[in-house]
Motif scaffolding. Sequence first.
Motif, mmCIF file in Angstrom:
data_model
loop_
_atom_site.group_PDB
_atom_site.id
_atom_site.type_symbol
_atom_site.label_atom_id
_atom_site.label_comp_id
_atom_site.label_asym_id
_atom_site.label_seq_id
_atom_site.Cartn_x
_atom_site.Cartn_y
_atom_site.Cartn_z
ATOM 1 N N GLU A 412 36.431 14.566 60.183
ATOM 2 C CA GLU A 412 35.550 15.597 60.722
ATOM 3 C C GLU A 412 34.675 16.206 59.628
ATOM 4 O O GLU A 412 33.488 16.491 59.830
ATOM 5 C CB GLU A 412 36.372 16.679 61.405
ATOM 6 C CG GLU A 412 36.999 16.215 62.717
ATOM 7 C CD GLU A 412 37.943 17.258 63.289
ATOM 8 O OE1 GLU A 412 38.105 18.317 62.648
ATOM 9 O OE2 GLU A 412 38.513 17.014 64.370
ATOM 10 N N ALA A 416 30.738 16.112 59.240
ATOM 11 C CA ALA A 416 29.997 17.365 59.066
ATOM 12 C C ALA A 416 29.102 17.290 57.836
ATOM 13 O O ALA A 416 27.955 17.760 57.852
ATOM 14 C CB ALA A 416 30.987 18.534 58.936
ATOM 15 N N GLU A 417 29.619 16.681 56.781
ATOM 16 C CA GLU A 417 28.813 16.549 55.561
ATOM 17 C C GLU A 417 27.569 15.658 55.800
ATOM 18 O O GLU A 417 26.477 15.929 55.302
ATOM 19 C CB GLU A 417 29.677 15.965 54.434
ATOM 20 C CG GLU A 417 30.675 16.959 53.874
ATOM 21 C CD GLU A 417 31.520 16.335 52.766
ATOM 22 O OE1 GLU A 417 31.322 15.143 52.454
ATOM 23 O OE2 GLU A 417 32.383 17.061 52.239
ATOM 24 N N SER A 419 26.123 15.179 58.595
ATOM 25 C CA SER A 419 25.195 15.951 59.429
ATOM 26 C C SER A 419 24.423 16.974 58.588
ATOM 27 O O SER A 419 23.218 17.144 58.742
ATOM 28 C CB SER A 419 25.972 16.650 60.549
ATOM 29 O OG SER A 419 25.113 17.463 61.302
ATOM 30 N N LYS A 420 25.153 17.579 57.658
ATOM 31 C CA LYS A 420 24.510 18.580 56.802
ATOM 32 C C LYS A 420 23.464 17.918 55.885
ATOM 33 O O LYS A 420 22.420 18.481 55.600
ATOM 34 C CB LYS A 420 25.586 19.291 55.950
ATOM 35 C CG LYS A 420 26.473 20.221 56.751
ATOM 36 C CD LYS A 420 25.715 21.438 57.243
ATOM 37 C CE LYS A 420 26.632 22.355 58.023
ATOM 38 N NZ LYS A 420 25.902 23.519 58.540
#
Length: 684
Positions: A412, A416-417, A419-420
């Motif tokens: 996850e 998230a990384e 996506s960031k």
Amino acid sequence: MLLLVQLCWAQEPTEALTWFKKGLTLIDKEQNYDDGIKALDSAAALHPEKELLIQIKYAKGVALNSQGNLSKAVAVLEENIPLIETCDDTTKIKFHANNYRVLGDVYKGKGKSLLAMKNYQKALSFSEKYSARSKATVLHQIGVLLMEKRNYLEAEKYFHQTTDQYLNEHLQLGKYINLGEVYLETDRNTQAKQQYDKAEKLALKNKNNMALCHIYIGYANIFFEANNYKKAIEYYEKTIELSEEIGAQFLTTSSLLYLAIAYNKTKQAFKALPYLDQAAVFLNKEPSVNYQLSLYDTYASVYENMGNYEKSIIYLKKVNAFKDSVFNIEKNKQFEELKIAYETKEKQQEIEFLKLQKKKNELEISQKEKALKALNLEKELEASQHQNTILQLQKDRSENENKIILLKKSRELAEAEASKSQQLKNAYLIGFIVFSIPLGILLIVYYQKLKTQRALAKKQEELNAKQILTLKKEQELKSIRASIEGQEKERKRIAQELHDAVGGSLAGIKLQLDHLSSKEPKLLSIVHHLDETYNQVRHISHDLLLEKIENDEFVQLVKNYLKKIATSTHINIDISFFNETLINEVSNVIQTNLYKILQELINNTIKHAEASSIEIQLNAHADMINLLFEDNGRGFVYDQNKNGIGLRNINERVNSLGGTTTIDSQHNHGMLVNIIIPIKKTAA
């Protein structure tokens, strides 16, 4: 009379208190018991305060005892006991000391010596905490009880413990008269006269004519034993004069008979007849077996000395007829006892067969139970191992779940990384500073989550380790307990088998050899060796039980033993304890000897006494243990220098502990054993 009534007068007189004082005056000073009891009932009907009501009931019990209404006296005094229990400790000790003492006096008057001794022992325990005066009074009453049982030497010890300074003049007078009788009965006439001299001074001072009658009879008996019939006659005549004045009928009858015997001894038979005629009149009103026999016997002797042989023969026939009537009553009683004994013997044979069958069944059941327990233990061990395996699997599963959670979190975070990173590319124009702030926050949150997960995993591992350790310890404890219980039951079974099976078989063989040994002298040596073997088996079985005394509470051990005896015999056993805590705390040496003494007494009663009931009381005081044992068996004539092995063993055990043994027994009147063992002396 009312002897140590402790009055707690109120500040202001009340109507109930007024009636109470009036009742005491009527009873104590005027000897008017009927009106005195009515006054006390009037006081109780006015609902006085608790302490005054207790004193009213106590005074009424004393009055009823003096009046001779013993059953009502018992009822009133026993009603007082629960009422006294509601008082504070100081008041409770005072009232219990007096109430139990008078209750002992009443039971002594009813001829119930064991109940009397029980209540005296309770009174003594409270008196020791209350006052030296109260304690001296109780010791004096115990001495009187022992004297009535003809245990003169033991009674003398109690009388000497009652110091004069703690007795009122009424009790001092009783003590001197009682000691005089003790010395007279034990052929110490000089010492007896000294006691009667002291008693006479007190009786004259207090104008106590009843006491003077007893003192003058004592003087007369001393002179009669010394063949000084002239002086004896003088004192008998004084007794008759006083006893008629106060209406003491039995004292008058006794003195008339003694006076007639004294005149007959001095060859003045013609003077004896009028006194015999007067005694006959009294005995017609109030018959007495002993006095009636003495009357007829004295008539026969007087008429023989006067040469009137016809009348002498008539009275001799009356003596024989009277003795025959008493004998026939006893004979019929003995016939019934023999009949019952014969029927019982037939039933006993059937019972013995059933007992053997029962033992066989019990042995089979015991073996099956042992096998079942072993099987259950194996199942418990398998279940424990299975449980440990389950716990280990649960631990492994928990660890795998934690790893999966960590991987999910990592994935996850990676997503998230990514996506960031994409957002960062899209928002590059926003500026480096704006981008760095959420990235820093994200890193901090991630670090904290990792830290929290590690701490949780560590705590879970510690918890699992503790649970495993706890389960192992519980399993070890269960195994140890099972082993100890098995050893204890095996020891008990071996002791029981040795005592019941082996001992019983040896006893049966011995009985058979006893019948043969009279015909074949060579068998005597075999019988002797068989006795030694039987005694060794008994000692081994008893020694195996000593560990139970060390491991169990002594009172419960005694209760279990007596319960077992009661269920295996037709004897009703009644036991009571006083101060159980102290009994359980005495040394193992005393407990072991008490247990063996009790076994010896029970065995003697079962084997020899033919008793139907046994009463036992075990009391503990600050400085002694007291065992009272009484059965209603056929009894025996006790001779301290010639007794059986069982009683000799009991005496040796008690003597080794520094104690004393008192045995009171007569034919057809049961047996009473009173054993006192000091605590401090043994401990030292």
